[in-house]
Scaffold this motif. Structure first.
Motif, PDB file in Angstrom:
ATOM      1  N   LEU A  20       0.802  -1.223   0.000  1.00  0.00           N
ATOM      2  CA  LEU A  20       0.000   0.000   0.000  1.00  0.00           C
ATOM      3  C   LEU A  20       0.838   1.278   0.000  1.00  0.00           C
ATOM      4  CD1 LEU A  20      -2.822   1.161   0.153  1.00  0.00           C
ATOM      5  CD2 LEU A  20      -2.803   0.785   2.612  1.00  0.00           C
ATOM      6  N   GLN A  21       1.879   1.289   0.852  1.00  0.00           N
ATOM      7  CA  GLN A  21       2.678   2.520   0.992  1.00  0.00           C
ATOM      8  C   GLN A  21       3.372   2.904  -0.315  1.00  0.00           C
ATOM      9  OE1 GLN A  21       2.536   0.094   3.085  1.00  0.00           O
ATOM     10  NE2 GLN A  21       2.624   0.769   5.221  1.00  0.00           N
ATOM     11  N   LEU A  69       0.219   6.684  -7.806  1.00  0.00           N
ATOM     12  CA  LEU A  69      -0.962   7.500  -8.124  1.00  0.00           C
ATOM     13  C   LEU A  69      -0.810   7.941  -9.585  1.00  0.00           C
ATOM     14  CD1 LEU A  69      -1.089   9.714  -4.911  1.00  0.00           C
ATOM     15  CD2 LEU A  69      -2.783   8.010  -5.591  1.00  0.00           C
ATOM     16  N   ARG A  97      -4.234  23.924   2.409  1.00  0.00           N
ATOM     17  CA  ARG A  97      -5.620  23.841   2.864  1.00  0.00           C
ATOM     18  C   ARG A  97      -6.129  25.202   3.330  1.00  0.00           C
ATOM     19  NH1 ARG A  97      -7.661  18.960   2.791  1.00  0.00           N
ATOM     20  NH2 ARG A  97      -9.435  19.768   3.944  1.00  0.00           N
ATOM     21  N   MET A 125       7.269   8.753  -6.700  1.00  0.00           N
ATOM     22  CA  MET A 125       6.284   8.605  -5.623  1.00  0.00           C
ATOM     23  C   MET A 125       6.933   8.924  -4.274  1.00  0.00           C
ATOM     24  SD  MET A 125       3.062   7.859  -5.713  1.00  0.00           S
ATOM     25  CE  MET A 125       2.110   8.219  -4.240  1.00  0.00           C
ATOM     26  N   ILE A 138       5.451  16.790  -0.511  1.00  0.00           N
ATOM     27  CA  ILE A 138       4.106  17.356  -0.315  1.00  0.00           C
ATOM     28  C   ILE A 138       3.851  17.737   1.147  1.00  0.00           C
ATOM     29  CG2 ILE A 138       1.608  16.924  -0.494  1.00  0.00           C
ATOM     30  CD1 ILE A 138       2.137  15.426  -3.082  1.00  0.00           C
ATOM     31  N   ARG A 181       3.275  21.569   2.523  1.00  0.00           N
ATOM     32  CA  ARG A 181       2.110  21.977   3.329  1.00  0.00           C
ATOM     33  C   ARG A 181       2.552  22.603   4.643  1.00  0.00           C
ATOM     34  NH1 ARG A 181      -1.713  17.502   1.381  1.00  0.00           N
ATOM     35  NH2 ARG A 181      -2.440  18.534  -0.515  1.00  0.00           N
ATOM     36  N   LEU A 189      -5.145  18.464 -11.281  1.00  0.00           N
ATOM     37  CA  LEU A 189      -6.325  18.625 -10.431  1.00  0.00           C
ATOM     38  C   LEU A 189      -6.767  17.303  -9.803  1.00  0.00           C
ATOM     39  CD1 LEU A 189      -8.443  21.075 -12.594  1.00  0.00           C
ATOM     40  CD2 LEU A 189      -6.953  21.592 -10.675  1.00  0.00           C
ATOM     41  N   GLU A 207      -8.495  13.265  -9.749  1.00  0.00           N
ATOM     42  CA  GLU A 207      -9.804  12.747 -10.145  1.00  0.00           C
ATOM     43  C   GLU A 207     -10.926  13.483  -9.422  1.00  0.00           C
ATOM     44  OE1 GLU A 207      -8.050   9.347  -7.692  1.00  0.00           O
ATOM     45  OE2 GLU A 207      -7.400  11.297  -8.414  1.00  0.00           O
ATOM     46  N   ALA A 262      -6.607  16.257   7.129  1.00  0.00           N
ATOM     47  CA  ALA A 262      -7.329  17.518   6.879  1.00  0.00           C
ATOM     48  C   ALA A 262      -7.599  18.200   8.220  1.00  0.00           C
ATOM     49  CB  ALA A 262      -8.633  17.246   6.139  1.00  0.00           C
ATOM     50  N   ARG A 298     -14.163  12.430   0.420  1.00  0.00           N
ATOM     51  CA  ARG A 298     -13.137  13.263  -0.205  1.00  0.00           C
ATOM     52  C   ARG A 298     -13.672  14.611  -0.631  1.00  0.00           C
ATOM     53  NH1 ARG A 298      -9.554  10.566  -4.629  1.00  0.00           N
ATOM     54  NH2 ARG A 298      -9.144  12.792  -4.830  1.00  0.00           N
ATOM     55  N   LEU A 308     -14.572  16.937   2.478  1.00  0.00           N
ATOM     56  CA  LEU A 308     -13.452  17.484   3.245  1.00  0.00           C
ATOM     57  C   LEU A 308     -12.335  18.030   2.338  1.00  0.00           C
ATOM     58  CD1 LEU A 308     -13.129  14.711   6.017  1.00  0.00           C
ATOM     59  CD2 LEU A 308     -14.548  16.755   6.053  1.00  0.00           C
ATOM     60  N   SER A 309     -12.586  18.076   1.017  1.00  0.00           N
ATOM     61  CA  SER A 309     -11.569  18.519   0.039  1.00  0.00           C
ATOM     62  C   SER A 309     -10.239  17.806   0.245  1.00  0.00           C
ATOM     63  CB  SER A 309     -11.296  20.017   0.117  1.00  0.00           C
ATOM     64  OG  SER A 309     -12.429  20.745   0.080  1.00  0.00           O
ATOM     65  N   ILE A 310     -10.264  16.501   0.167  1.00  0.00           N
ATOM     66  CA  ILE A 310      -9.028  15.731   0.338  1.00  0.00           C
ATOM     67  C   ILE A 310      -8.547  15.296  -1.042  1.00  0.00           C
ATOM     68  CG2 ILE A 310      -8.079  13.583   1.266  1.00  0.00           C
ATOM     69  CD1 ILE A 310     -10.056  13.855   3.569  1.00  0.00           C
ATOM     70  N   ASP A 311      -7.285  15.584  -1.358  1.00  0.00           N
ATOM     71  CA  ASP A 311      -6.781  15.204  -2.687  1.00  0.00           C
ATOM     72  C   ASP A 311      -6.305  13.749  -2.678  1.00  0.00           C
ATOM     73  OD1 ASP A 311      -4.243  15.159  -1.569  1.00  0.00           O
ATOM     74  OD2 ASP A 311      -3.668  17.108  -2.370  1.00  0.00           O
ATOM     75  N   SER A 312      -5.933  13.263  -3.878  1.00  0.00           N
ATOM     76  CA  SER A 312      -5.615  11.835  -4.007  1.00  0.00           C
ATOM     77  C   SER A 312      -4.406  11.462  -3.151  1.00  0.00           C
ATOM     78  CB  SER A 312      -5.351  11.479  -5.468  1.00  0.00           C
ATOM     79  OG  SER A 312      -4.302  12.271  -5.978  1.00  0.00           O
ATOM     80  N   PHE A 313      -3.462  12.396  -3.037  1.00  0.00           N
ATOM     81  CA  PHE A 313      -2.281  12.111  -2.222  1.00  0.00           C
ATOM     82  C   PHE A 313      -2.677  11.907  -0.757  1.00  0.00           C
ATOM     83  CE2 PHE A 313       0.927  13.665   0.650  1.00  0.00           C
ATOM     84  CZ  PHE A 313       1.970  12.814   0.354  1.00  0.00           C
ATOM     85  N   ASP A 314      -3.461  12.843  -0.224  1.00  0.00           N
ATOM     86  CA  ASP A 314      -3.862  12.740   1.182  1.00  0.00           C
ATOM     87  C   ASP A 314      -4.780  11.538   1.416  1.00  0.00           C
ATOM     88  OD1 ASP A 314      -2.397  14.771   2.196  1.00  0.00           O
ATOM     89  OD2 ASP A 314      -3.956  16.292   2.022  1.00  0.00           O
ATOM     90  N   LEU A 353      -4.588   8.708  -0.106  1.00  0.00           N
ATOM     91  CA  LEU A 353      -3.725   7.529  -0.016  1.00  0.00           C
ATOM     92  C   LEU A 353      -3.106   7.442   1.389  1.00  0.00           C
ATOM     93  CD1 LEU A 353      -2.472   5.103  -1.503  1.00  0.00           C
ATOM     94  CD2 LEU A 353      -0.610   6.594  -2.221  1.00  0.00           C
ATOM     95  N   GLN A 354      -2.689   8.582   1.934  1.00  0.00           N
ATOM     96  CA  GLN A 354      -2.132   8.582   3.296  1.00  0.00           C
ATOM     97  C   GLN A 354      -3.179   8.092   4.299  1.00  0.00           C
ATOM     98  OE1 GLN A 354       1.134   9.237   3.307  1.00  0.00           O
ATOM     99  NE2 GLN A 354       0.732   9.603   1.134  1.00  0.00           N
ATOM    100  N   ILE A 394      -5.727   6.023   3.671  1.00  0.00           N
ATOM    101  CA  ILE A 394      -5.920   4.572   3.511  1.00  0.00           C
ATOM    102  C   ILE A 394      -4.743   3.806   4.137  1.00  0.00           C
ATOM    103  CG2 ILE A 394      -6.234   2.690   1.838  1.00  0.00           C
ATOM    104  CD1 ILE A 394      -8.472   4.347   1.221  1.00  0.00           C
ATOM    105  N   VAL A 395      -3.532   4.350   3.936  1.00  0.00           N
ATOM    106  CA  VAL A 395      -2.354   3.717   4.542  1.00  0.00           C
ATOM    107  C   VAL A 395      -2.534   3.658   6.066  1.00  0.00           C
ATOM    108  CG1 VAL A 395       0.115   4.038   5.037  1.00  0.00           C
ATOM    109  CG2 VAL A 395      -0.721   4.321   2.707  1.00  0.00           C
TER     110      VAL A 395
END
Lengths: 375, 84
Positions: free
Chosen positions: A202-203, A207, A249, A270, A277, A281, A300, A302, B18, B33, B36-42, B44-45, B47-48
Motif C-alpha cells: 500500500l505505501q 498514483l 488547505r 512517488m 508534499i 504543506r 487537479l 480525479e 485535513a 473526499r 473534506l476537500s481531500i486530494d488523491s495524495f492525502d 492515499l495517506q 488509507i495507509v
C-alpha cells in the motif's frame, strides 16, 4: 573566493529575514549543504550552498532583513582559508546598493533622517504620506509606515496569498501566454498502473499523478524549448526540474520542485512526492526545491473539473495543466466507446516558443502516456 | 470492534490529513473526499493509516467502494468482525 549572496527564492521575492546561520566561519561545506534558514513569504526556507569550500566571515546578523543579491558570506578555497584571507566586509546597505541601487527620490520632500530610515527598511518614500512642513515626510511618518508593513503582522496564509498575487500579476503583465489543449485516452496508463499496484504494498502504490509527471518530464527532453527560462531571451535548461503545484488547505499554493524528474523511476517519483508534499504543506522547503524549477505542472486529480489553464510562473516559459480523469465517449477507428480520458492544457510564453512547439510537446506527452511500461 | 470505534479511528485519521475540518460532522451518505476537500495524495495517506491501525488490506480496486462514510464503515466492518 566565491561570494554567497541572498538567493531569490521566487520571482516575487525582494528580501528575506535571516533567522539562523547553520554554519560558522571556518566550517567546511559542500555543494547542497544547508547554511542558513531564511524566512520568506513562503515560510522558513533552508538555503543551500552551490560550491564546495570553507565558510568565510558571516556578514549578516540574525533577524536582519536581507534584500535578494546581498552578500552574506564567502566560500573560500582551502588555500585562501589557510592564508587567512578575510573578505572585505560590506554592510547590508552597501551590499544591497551594489546589486541594485535604489531609485533616486527626486520629487519627494523628506527629512534626511526619514530618507535614511526608509532606505534601511526598504520603504518606498512615494508610498509614505508626509505630515511635515509642505507635506514633507518626517521620521515619524516613516516609522508609522514601518509598523504597518512589518511582515510578521500578516498571517502565514496572507503572506502566501500575497506571494502568489505578486508572481501571477508579474506573469500576466509581462508574459504573452498562448494556450493549447488536447484530450488523451488514459485507459492504457490506468490499466498498467492498476496491475503494477497489485504487486506493490500500500505505501508504495502509484498514483496517476506520477505517470503524468514522468510523461511530462520525458517530453521536456524531447522538446527542450519549453524546459527553459526567459532571461532577456529563451535559455534552455540542462536539468528537468518539475515544479508540482501543491494547494494549501488554508488557501494559496506552494510549488516545490522535483529535481531531475526525467531521471527518476515512477517509484522514486512517488517517494519524492511523499517527501515533498507534506513539507510543502508545512512550508518547510529547501532553496533548491524553489529556485531551480524549469517547468510547472498543476494536476487537479480525479473528481475535478476537466481542464485547467495555468498562469506561467516567471522566469519559466510554460505551465502544464492536467484536468480530472473522467469517463467520456471516445471515437477511434470508426467505433464509439467509453474511455477514461484526461485533458492536458499547455500555457506557454509566446516570446519563447510558438504553437508548433507547444503542439509537439503535447503530442510527446500523449505518446508517453500510451506507453506506460516505458515510463 | 464496534461501529463507533471504527468511526472514531476514521475521524482521527481524517483529522490528521485535513486538520482544518471537522470529520465528525460528516453525514453517512456524504462523499468523504469531496466533503473534506481531500486530494488523491492525502487520501492515499488516509488509507495507509487505516490499513495500519485496523490491520486490514485495501486493494486499489476497492477504493471506489468506500466513497462515503457509511460505505467505509461497512467495508471495514466486513474485514474486521464487529463486536457483539
Amino acid at each position: 573566493m566565491i561570494p554567497y549572496q541572498m538567493p531569490s527564492l521566487g520571482a516575487d521575492m525582494e528580501s528575506g529575514f535571516l533567522r539562523e546561520w547553520k554554519v560558522k566561519p571556518g566550517d567546511t561545506v559542500k555543494r547542497g549543504d544547508i547554511i542558513a534558514e531564511v524566512e520568506t513569504q513562503k515560510g522558513i526556507i533552508d538555503i543551500e550552498v552551490f560550491d564546495d569550500g570553507i565558510i568565510g566571515e558571516l556578514l549578516i546578523k540574525v533577524d536582519d532583513k536581507v534584500p535578494v543579491g546581498t552578500l552574506m558570506t564567502h566560500i573560500l578555497t582551502k588555500d585562501e582559508a589557510a592564508a587567512g584571507i578575510k573578505p572585505e566586509k560590506l554592510t547590508v546597505q552597501q551590499a544591497a546598493t551594489a546589486v541594485s541601487p535604489p531609485p533616486v527620490q527626486r520629487h519627494i520632500k523628506a527629512s534626511p533622517l526619514a530618507r535614511k530610515i526608509a532606505e534601511e527598511k526598504g520603504i518606498d518614500l512615494a508610498s509614505v504620506k508626509g505630515t511635515g512642513p509642505d507635506g514633507a515626510i518626517t521620521r515619524e511618518d516613516v516609522e508609522r509606515t514601518t509598523q504597518k508593513t512589518v511582515p510578521a503582522e500578516r498571517s502565514v496564509s496572507e503572506n502566501v496569498r500575497m506571494a502568489v498575487a505578486a508572481a501571477m500579476s508579474k506573469s500576466n503583465r509581462e508574459i504573452p501566454h498562448y494556450y493549447l489543449d488536447t484530450t488523451v485516452d488514459m485507459t492504457k496508463s490506468l490499466t498498467w498502473m492498476a496491475e503494477a499496484n497489485k504487486k506493490l504494498p500500500l505505501q508504495e502504490r502509484l498514483l496517476p499523478v506520477v505517470l503524468i509527471l514522468k510523461a511530462a518530464a520525458l517530453a521536456c527532453r524531447e522538446v527542450p524549448d519549453l524546459n527553459a527560462w526567459w532571461e532577456n531571451g529563451p535559455v534552455k535548461k540542462d536539468h528537468v526540474n518539475i515544479g508540482f503545484v501543491v494547494s494549501l488547505r488554508s488557501g494559496g499554493l506552494m510549488v516545490p520542485s522535483i529535481n531531475d524528474a526525467d531521471q527518476k523511476s515512477l517509484a522514486q517519483l512517488m517517494v519524492a512526492l511523499n517527501d515533498v508534499i507534506p513539507r510543502a504543506r508545512a512550508m518547510k522547503l529547501k532553496s533548491s526545491e524553489l529556485v531551480q524549477t524549469t517547468l510547472t505542472v498543476t494536476s487537479l486529480g480525479e473528481g475535478a473539473v476537466e481542464s485547467v489553464y495555468g498562469v506561467i510562473y516567471p522566469p519559466q516559459v510554460a505551465i502544464l495543466g492536467f484536468g480530472g480523469i473522467h469517463e467520456a465517449p471516445w471515437a477511434e477507428n470508426g467505433m464509439l466507446d467509453v474511455r477514461k480520458v484526461m485533458t492536458i492544457t499547455l500555457a506557454a510564453d509566446h516570446r519563447a516558443t510558438d504553437g508548433q512547439t507547444g503542439n509537439r510537446f503535447l503530442l510527446a506527452i500523449n505518446k508517453n502516456l500510451q506507453q506506460p511500461e516505458k515510463l | 470492534m464496534t461501529e463507533d470505534q471504527i468511526k472514531s479511528v476514521v475521524f482521527r485519521l481524517l483529522k490528521t490529513v485535513a486538520p482544518d475540518t471537522d470529520p465528525t460532522q460528516l453525514k453517512p451518505g456524504d462523499n468523504i473526499r469531496q466533503s473534506l476537500s481531500i486530494d488523491s495524495f492525502d487520501y492515499l495517506q488516509f488509507i495507509v493509516g487505516l490499513d495500519k491501525e485496523l490491520g486490514i488490506q485495501t486493494p486499489e480496486e476497492d477504493y471506489g467502494k468506500i466513497g462515503t462514510l457509511k460505505e467505509l464503515v461497512e467495508y471495514v466492518s466486513s474485514r474486521r468482525p464487529l463486536a457483539k
